[in-house]
Design an enzyme around this catalytic site. Structure first.
Site, PDB file in Angstrom:
ATOM      1  N   LYS A 270      35.707  49.675  45.420  1.00  0.00           N
ATOM      2  CA  LYS A 270      36.752  48.531  45.276  1.00  0.00           C
ATOM      3  C   LYS A 270      38.288  49.247  45.548  1.00  0.00           C
ATOM      4  O   LYS A 270      38.598  50.158  44.724  1.00  0.00           O
ATOM      5  CB  LYS A 270      36.833  47.854  44.136  1.00  0.00           C
ATOM      6  CG  LYS A 270      37.973  47.036  43.909  1.00  0.00           C
ATOM      7  CD  LYS A 270      38.074  46.370  42.459  1.00  0.00           C
ATOM      8  CE  LYS A 270      39.088  45.501  41.932  1.00  0.00           C
ATOM      9  NZ  LYS A 270      38.990  44.924  40.712  1.00  0.00           N
ATOM     10  N   ASP A 275      46.646  44.582  41.952  1.00  0.00           N
ATOM     11  CA  ASP A 275      46.268  43.333  41.346  1.00  0.00           C
ATOM     12  C   ASP A 275      47.257  42.649  40.424  1.00  0.00           C
ATOM     13  O   ASP A 275      47.174  42.968  39.372  1.00  0.00           O
ATOM     14  CB  ASP A 275      44.717  43.781  40.679  1.00  0.00           C
ATOM     15  CG  ASP A 275      44.035  42.531  40.076  1.00  0.00           C
ATOM     16  OD1 ASP A 275      44.520  41.323  40.666  1.00  0.00           O
ATOM     17  OD2 ASP A 275      43.177  42.709  39.534  1.00  0.00           O
ATOM     18  N   LYS A 282      48.093  37.462  35.976  1.00  0.00           N
ATOM     19  CA  LYS A 282      47.843  38.317  34.740  1.00  0.00           C
ATOM     20  C   LYS A 282      49.263  38.094  34.152  1.00  0.00           C
ATOM     21  O   LYS A 282      50.495  38.208  34.664  1.00  0.00           O
ATOM     22  CB  LYS A 282      47.745  39.718  35.121  1.00  0.00           C
ATOM     23  CG  LYS A 282      46.518  40.091  35.776  1.00  0.00           C
ATOM     24  CD  LYS A 282      46.386  41.671  36.003  1.00  0.00           C
ATOM     25  CE  LYS A 282      44.887  41.937  36.676  1.00  0.00           C
ATOM     26  NZ  LYS A 282      43.684  41.426  35.722  1.00  0.00           N
ATOM     27  N   ASP A 293      43.855  49.763  40.377  1.00  0.00           N
ATOM     28  CA  ASP A 293      42.799  48.945  40.701  1.00  0.00           C
ATOM     29  C   ASP A 293      42.182  49.363  41.920  1.00  0.00           C
ATOM     30  O   ASP A 293      41.075  48.763  42.430  1.00  0.00           O
ATOM     31  CB  ASP A 293      43.288  47.504  40.652  1.00  0.00           C
ATOM     32  CG  ASP A 293      42.008  46.319  40.456  1.00  0.00           C
ATOM     33  OD1 ASP A 293      40.984  46.892  39.595  1.00  0.00           O
ATOM     34  OD2 ASP A 293      42.205  45.457  40.825  1.00  0.00           O
ATOM     35  N   ASP A 352      41.946  36.195  39.805  1.00  0.00           N
ATOM     36  CA  ASP A 352      41.752  37.352  39.045  1.00  0.00           C
ATOM     37  C   ASP A 352      40.503  37.992  39.223  1.00  0.00           C
ATOM     38  O   ASP A 352      40.341  39.245  39.046  1.00  0.00           O
ATOM     39  CB  ASP A 352      42.527  37.390  37.842  1.00  0.00           C
ATOM     40  CG  ASP A 352      42.874  38.663  37.293  1.00  0.00           C
ATOM     41  OD1 ASP A 352      43.041  39.628  38.206  1.00  0.00           O
ATOM     42  OD2 ASP A 352      43.141  38.772  35.986  1.00  0.00           O
ATOM     43  N   GLU A 354      38.904  39.222  41.667  1.00  0.00           N
ATOM     44  CA  GLU A 354      39.020  39.340  43.109  1.00  0.00           C
ATOM     45  C   GLU A 354      38.215  40.602  43.341  1.00  0.00           C
ATOM     46  O   GLU A 354      37.670  40.649  44.670  1.00  0.00           O
ATOM     47  CB  GLU A 354      40.762  39.635  43.653  1.00  0.00           C
ATOM     48  CG  GLU A 354      41.062  41.228  43.530  1.00  0.00           C
ATOM     49  CD  GLU A 354      41.010  41.552  41.819  1.00  0.00           C
ATOM     50  OE1 GLU A 354      41.009  40.667  40.878  1.00  0.00           O
ATOM     51  OE2 GLU A 354      40.925  42.783  41.629  1.00  0.00           O
ATOM     52  N   ARG A 356      35.126  41.457  42.947  1.00  0.00           N
ATOM     53  CA  ARG A 356      33.783  41.060  43.362  1.00  0.00           C
ATOM     54  C   ARG A 356      33.605  40.503  44.568  1.00  0.00           C
ATOM     55  O   ARG A 356      32.581  40.533  45.358  1.00  0.00           O
ATOM     56  CB  ARG A 356      32.909  40.359  42.213  1.00  0.00           C
ATOM     57  CG  ARG A 356      33.791  38.997  41.900  1.00  0.00           C
ATOM     58  CD  ARG A 356      33.103  38.311  40.656  1.00  0.00           C
ATOM     59  NE  ARG A 356      33.757  38.929  39.485  1.00  0.00           N
ATOM     60  CZ  ARG A 356      33.682  38.593  38.261  1.00  0.00           C
ATOM     61  NH1 ARG A 356      32.821  37.753  37.845  1.00  0.00           N
ATOM     62  NH2 ARG A 356      34.534  39.105  37.288  1.00  0.00           N
TER      63      ARG A 356
HETATM   64  N1  BES Z   1      40.842  44.651  38.042  1.00  0.00           N
HETATM   65  C1  BES Z   1      40.546  43.859  37.094  1.00  0.00           C
HETATM   66  C2  BES Z   1      39.836  44.346  35.908  1.00  0.00           C
HETATM   67  C3  BES Z   1      40.503  45.268  34.991  1.00  0.00           C
HETATM   68  C4  BES Z   1      41.097  44.718  33.645  1.00  0.00           C
HETATM   69  C5  BES Z   1      40.438  46.581  34.895  1.00  0.00           C
HETATM   70  C6  BES Z   1      41.805  45.624  32.962  1.00  0.00           C
HETATM   71  C7  BES Z   1      41.093  47.521  34.186  1.00  0.00           C
HETATM   72  C8  BES Z   1      41.689  47.074  33.073  1.00  0.00           C
HETATM   73  C9  BES Z   1      39.961  42.748  37.468  1.00  0.00           C
HETATM   74  O1  BES Z   1      40.254  42.410  38.912  1.00  0.00           O
HETATM   75  C10 BES Z   1      40.148  41.563  36.784  1.00  0.00           C
HETATM   76  O2  BES Z   1      41.075  40.827  36.959  1.00  0.00           O
HETATM   77  N2  BES Z   1      38.771  41.072  36.155  1.00  0.00           N
HETATM   78  C11 BES Z   1      38.900  39.961  35.188  1.00  0.00           C
HETATM   79  C12 BES Z   1      37.696  39.199  35.699  1.00  0.00           C
HETATM   80  C13 BES Z   1      37.828  37.522  35.230  1.00  0.00           C
HETATM   81  C14 BES Z   1      38.822  36.916  35.677  1.00  0.00           C
HETATM   82  C15 BES Z   1      36.488  37.068  35.298  1.00  0.00           C
HETATM   83  C16 BES Z   1      38.870  40.323  33.865  1.00  0.00           C
HETATM   84  O3  BES Z   1      38.243  41.312  33.366  1.00  0.00           O
HETATM   85  O4  BES Z   1      39.518  39.883  32.941  1.00  0.00           O
HETATM   86 ZN    ZN Z   2      41.008  43.836  39.943  1.00  0.00          ZN
HETATM   87 MN    MN Z   3      41.778  41.097  38.990  1.00  0.00          MN
END
Ligand code: BES
Ligand code: ZN
Ligand code: MN
Length: 502
Positions: A270, A275, A282, A293, A352, A354, A356
């Site tokens: 990825k 992000d 966020k 990210d 968010d 994104e 996957r």
């Molecule tokens: N890049 C983030 C995941 C992340 C969060 C990595 C904090 C490192 C630290 C990812 O794109 C994300 O935002 N995931 C969300 C998914 C949710 C909306 C289902 C998450 O984990 O909150």
């Molecule tokens: Zn992300």
């Molecule tokens: Mn995200």
């Protein structure tokens, strides 16, 4: 970094700093007795007076004599962690940071007498990783934001010599340096701020990599190409950004390898270059860290660099989907439905989630190009970072040979991973009322819904998902990673995995 191996005796090592790791029972190594005598017994005295802790990793510095090493560093490995290679990496990093603070331009490290090669390799790896800093943006003019010592040490790394038998050690030393250099390169890519590492700039880095290695080729698929492919999920994530998405396709085709396309190992990573969360934006606290990210994609690029430089005799396919996730007039929205490259439709429930989405198209494309197994890395869920912190990546996969191989490579390399279930029991929560899937499942067990979502696109191809949300981005120093930021998690693991696949 160039590293030499030499049978020079410690007493004759004409270097600014000599590091002596105290392996085994912690005694002064036999090879250092002449040096100790020359220094009037100051090394044995330091050990007798317990200047070093036997249980905790620690070090003690002694001034050298008229000739030989200018400074001598005794390094105790301590007893934790149990994995000796990891303690040797920390010892290597201790030598590196002492070298840095002394502004040493030449360093020697004494290999343990009984070393078959693994100890010297671990010392070198720790040294190279431990030297790493990231501050290309600190200006040297104007008000001094940078302490002078830091500034002066930023450029040329010290010349490193391992004292030991080259016949036994040199091969491992060179391989370790190659992999550690590739890891540091991946850290550079991942650490680079979003404004200077857009999808196209990441593609430019990959282009340079491919140009530097025969048998490594790159294809960059731009927006028009993605539309032709039907990569609607990657396009959806990228559509809110002024920087268009890209799909990077790298192929390592060494001359000796005989695998057919569909027998290849595929790596997927990825690369969300920044992000924001998109419309499901966020909170601003901590958002800056989301420049990292892209760490999974950068680890895949670093892994390919290591694989090419080690000359691994297996074909490897790598796919890095790259996009910037931004809110804006053209951004994708909750409630939208998109069709991916495989034909699967996805209802967006949270912009968010994104990662996957872009990975789904990349995994589907890997299958389309042909591969026998897929290993994918991503900073995918906050849930994984929350659960594991920096120590382990989550390894989410069906049990089987590929999972075994990944976990074994994890244990051998210091890129630690721990299994979590890939279980169909979680499936109902990611079904959509109006499309095939929703992109965001419940918060609780978030890492598992993400894994299961990706599994759908791998179909019957053996698939391992590595969530590096905690392990790939550090918010404080850890072991031989001195600065917070990208750890380069995965480069060492991927190099090992590619070398060990049957
Ligand atoms: N890049 C983030 C995941 C992340 C969060 C990595 C904090 C490192 C630290 C990812 O794109 C994300 O935002 N995931 C969300 C998914 C949710 C909306 C289902 C998450 O984990 O909150
Ligand atoms: Zn992300
Ligand atoms: Mn995200």
């Amino acid at each position: 970094m160039e590293i030499r191996c030499s049978t020079t005796a410690p007493l004759d090592a004409n270097v600014d700093l000599l590091a002596i790791p105290l392996t085994g029972n912690g005694d002064l190594p036999e090879a250092a007795t002449d040096l100790d005598a020359n220094l009037g017994g100051s090394l044995t005295r330091a050990l007798e007076r317990s200047y070093l802790s036997a249980t905790k990793a620690s070090s003690h510095r002694v001034s050298g004599g008229e000739s030989g090493p200018r400074e001598v560093l005794l390094v105790s490995l301590g007893t934790r962690p149990a994995d000796e290679a990891e303690r040797l990496r920390v010892a290597g990093a201790t030598a590196a940071s002492t070298a840095r603070s002394l502004k040493a331009s030449s360093v020697a490290v004494l290999a343990p007498a009984d070393d078959s090669g693994t100890a010297a390799a671990a010392l070198v790896e720790g040294f190279v990783l431990g030297l790493y800093r990231y501050h290309p943006y600190r200006s040297s003019t104007g008000e001094e934001a940078v302490p002078p010592a830091e500034e002066a040490s930023s450029d040329t790394p010290p010349a490193l010599t391992i004292l030991g038998d080259p016949e036994r050690l040199d091969h491992g030393i060179q391989a370790a340096a190659t992999v550690a250099d590739a890891t540091n390169w991946a850290r550079d890519l991942a650490n680079t701020p979003g404004n200077d590492m857009t999808p196209e700039l990441l593609a430019a880095e990959a282009r340079e990599l491919a140009a530097a290695h025969e048998h490594l080729s790159l294809r960059v698929i731009d927006r028009a190409g993605l539309e032709e492919l039907g990569a609607g999920l990657l396009l959806a994530v990228g559509q809110g950004s002024a920087h268009e998405p890209r799909m990077l396709v790298l192929e390592w085709n060494p001359p000796g390898a005989t695998e057919a396309d569909d027998e290849r190992l595929a790596l997927v990573g990825k690369a969300v270059t920044f992000d924001t969360g998109g419309i499901s934006i966020k909170p601003s606290a901590g958002m800056a860290a989301m420049r990292l990210d892209k760490a999974g994609g950068c680890a895949v690029l670093g892994g390919m660099r290591a694989i090419a430089e080690l000359g691994i005799e297996r074909r490897v396919l790598a796919i890095v989907p790259a996009a910037e996730n931004m809110p804006g007039a053209r951004a994708f929205k909750p409630g939208d439905v998109f069709t991916g490259l495989s034909g699967t439709t996805v209802e967006i429930t949270n912009t968010d989630a994104e990662g996957r989405l872009i990975l789904a198209d990349a995994i589907a494309y890997a299958r389309e190009l042909g591969c026998a197994r897929i290993v994918e890395l991503s900073t995918l869920t906050g849930a994984t970072a929350f659960f594991f912190g920096p120590e382990y990546a989550a390894c989410i996969a069906h049990e089987g040979d590929l999972q075994d191989a990944v976990l074994s490579a994890a244990r051998q390399t210091g890129d630690q991973a721990w299994p979590l279930p890939m279980d169909e029991a979680y499936r109902p929560a990611i079904k959509s009322d109006i499309a095939d899937l929703v992109n965001s499942g419940p918060r609780i067990a978030g890492a598992l819904y993400a894994g299961l979502f990706l599994q759908q696109f791998a179909k019957d191809t053996p698939f391992v998902h590595l969530d590096i949300a905690g392990s790939g981005m550090l918010d404080k120093p850890r072991r031989y990673h001195r600065d917070p930021g990208a750890s380069g998690w995965g480069v060492r693991l991927l190099a090992r995995l590619a070398a060990s696949q049957d």
